[in-house]
Design an enzyme around this catalytic site. Structure first.
Site, PDB file in Angstrom:
ATOM      1  N   LYS A 195       0.860  -1.191   0.000  1.00 36.65           N
ATOM      2  CA  LYS A 195       0.000   0.000   0.000  1.00 36.65           C
ATOM      3  C   LYS A 195       0.888   1.230   0.000  1.00 36.65           C
ATOM      4  CE  LYS A 195      -3.588   2.432   2.553  1.00 36.65           C
ATOM      5  NZ  LYS A 195      -4.594   2.389   3.611  1.00 36.65           N
ATOM      6  N   LYS A 248      -2.225  -1.490  -3.790  1.00 38.27           N
ATOM      7  CA  LYS A 248      -3.082  -0.311  -3.739  1.00 38.27           C
ATOM      8  C   LYS A 248      -2.247   0.952  -3.803  1.00 38.27           C
ATOM      9  CE  LYS A 248      -6.142   2.005  -0.539  1.00 38.27           C
ATOM     10  NZ  LYS A 248      -6.500   2.132   0.839  1.00 38.27           N
TER      11      LYS A 248
HETATM   12  C1  PBG Z   1      -7.266   3.309   5.469  1.00 42.88           C
HETATM   13  C2  PBG Z   1      -7.697   3.262   4.055  1.00 42.88           C
HETATM   14  C3  PBG Z   1      -7.591   4.270   3.099  1.00 42.88           C
HETATM   15  C4  PBG Z   1      -8.159   3.773   1.926  1.00 42.88           C
HETATM   16  C5  PBG Z   1      -8.612   2.497   2.209  1.00 42.88           C
HETATM   17  N1  PBG Z   1      -8.291   2.181   3.531  1.00 42.88           N
HETATM   18  C6  PBG Z   1      -7.107   5.660   3.210  1.00 42.88           C
HETATM   19  C7  PBG Z   1      -5.731   5.969   3.583  1.00 42.88           C
HETATM   20  O1  PBG Z   1      -4.843   5.115   3.648  1.00 42.88           O
HETATM   21  O2  PBG Z   1      -5.523   7.152   3.822  1.00 42.88           O
HETATM   22  C8  PBG Z   1      -8.253   4.513   0.623  1.00 42.88           C
HETATM   23  C9  PBG Z   1      -9.210   3.974  -0.351  1.00 42.88           C
HETATM   24  C10 PBG Z   1      -9.516   4.895  -1.479  1.00 42.88           C
HETATM   25  O3  PBG Z   1      -8.866   5.937  -1.693  1.00 42.88           O
HETATM   26  O4  PBG Z   1     -10.460   4.582  -2.205  1.00 42.88           O
HETATM   27  N2  PBG Z   1      -8.303   2.915   6.342  1.00 42.88           N
END
Ligand code: PBG
Length: 324
Positions: A195, A248
């Site tokens: 991520k 991601k």
């Molecule tokens: C954290 C989380 C995020 C997303 C999914 N889980 C946000 C982040 O890391 O700031 C982002 C998903 C998206 O942008 O569609 N709980």
């Protein structure tokens, strides 16, 4: 293979031939739809930067999950928007918290839909970080306990899959251990393994009210410059017991999806994140691109890169064009 013996256009001359030689196909089975669930009754609050995506109270959420499942989408992922936030994100592991109640209601109403829950405290902490904060630092090991408790309450509520998205080291191992010790051996872990610290999460943070109140997420999410490190993260999560791993965001990281898919022998998911959705919607609203065609091309590209599952806000729209 040289011209004129070989003419590649021969295999492009009709729809029938194109269908026969097509290498990648999408189906509704590939899709996972994200939902934002909030307190209240009959709440349907559109997120301004994500046209068509709403914060929903549980009763509306159940209806929408039913509709998604009826379109052939096998799974949904839930993000909770609690009324109360605190320093430790304690609402995140309240057995009667918003997500825990939502899971129970969905499982009652649509028992066969696969329910995935996001496991991360950023929506529940007043500082908006994905871990416990001390002296301006995000603590790794102290956060593992909270994540494990959160995952356990989700499993107890009936979640089929828990999906840790916090990027603390060792959380898959900690969650697996907790689940196993509490007779939840069957609960699946889908880890957000690679991520990246991405600006493409902007609209999500508006939707979830989870922007960090100081600093950024660069001390735990990955540097967008690093692909090999993405593999390292993935290998570690596989070793710790992840059943499914995720990359991601998706679009700017198709190379990472591709490499991960070639290296691991467990299913790979990719998250077509909020900013990727919003960009298409904005351009389509202006008439600059054909929104439907761009949507399908994007989803296809993520599948072609090697993702077997795609988390996408486009899921229901795309399902209308897809075979089940
Ligand atoms: C954290 C989380 C995020 C997303 C999914 N889980 C946000 C982040 O890391 O700031 C982002 C998903 C998206 O942008 O569609 N709980």
């Amino acid at each position: 293979m040289s011209f004129p013996t070989h003419r590649y256009r021969r295999l492009r001359q009709s729809e029938g031939i194109l269908r026969m030689v097509r290498e990648t196909s999408l189906s509704t089975d590939d899709l996972i739809e994200p939902f934002f669930v909030c307190e209240g009754i009959n709440v349907r609050q559109e997120i301004s930067s994500m046209p068509g995506v709403c914060r929903l109270s549980i009763n509306n959420l159940v209806a929408e999950v039913k509709a998604a499942y009826a379109l052939g989408i096998p799974a949904v992922i839930l993000f909770g928007i609690p009324d109360k936030k605190d320093e430790l994100g304690s609402e995140a592991y309240n057995p009667d918290g918003i997500v825990q109640r939502a899971v129970r209601e969905i499982k009652n109403a649509v028992p066969n839909v696969v329910v995935i829950t996001d496991v991360c405290v950023d929506e529940y902490t007043d500082h908006g970080h994905c871990g416990i904060v001390k002296n301006g630092k995000i603590l790794n090991d102290a956060t593992l306990d909270i994540l494990s408790k959160m995952a356990l309450t989700h499993a107890e509520a009936g979640a089929d899959i828990v999906a840790p998205s916090d990027m603390m080291d060792g959380r898959v191992q900690a969650i697996r251990k907790t689940l196993d010790e509490t007779s939840h051996q069957e609960t699946i872990i889908m880890s957000y393994a690679a991520k990246y610290a991405s600006a493409f999460y902007g609209p999500f943070r508006e939707a979830a009210g989870s922007s960090p109140q100081f600093g950024d997420r660069c001390s735990y999410q990955m540097d967008p410059a690093n692909a090999t490190e993405g593999l390292k993260e993935v290998f570690q999560d596989v070793e710790e017991g992840a059943d499914i791993i995720m990359v991601k965001p998706a679009l700017s990281y198709l190379d990472v999806i591709y490499q991960v898919h070639r290296e691991v022998n467990i299913p790979v998911a990719a998250y077509n994140v909020s900013g990727e959705y919003s960009m298409v919607k904005a351009a389509a609203q202006k008439g600059w691109v054909d929104g439907d065609k761009v949507m399908m091309e994007i989803l296809l590209s993520i599948k072609r890169a090697g993702a077997q599952m795609i988390l996408s806000y486009f899921s229901r729209e795309a399902a209308k064009f897809l075979d089940r």
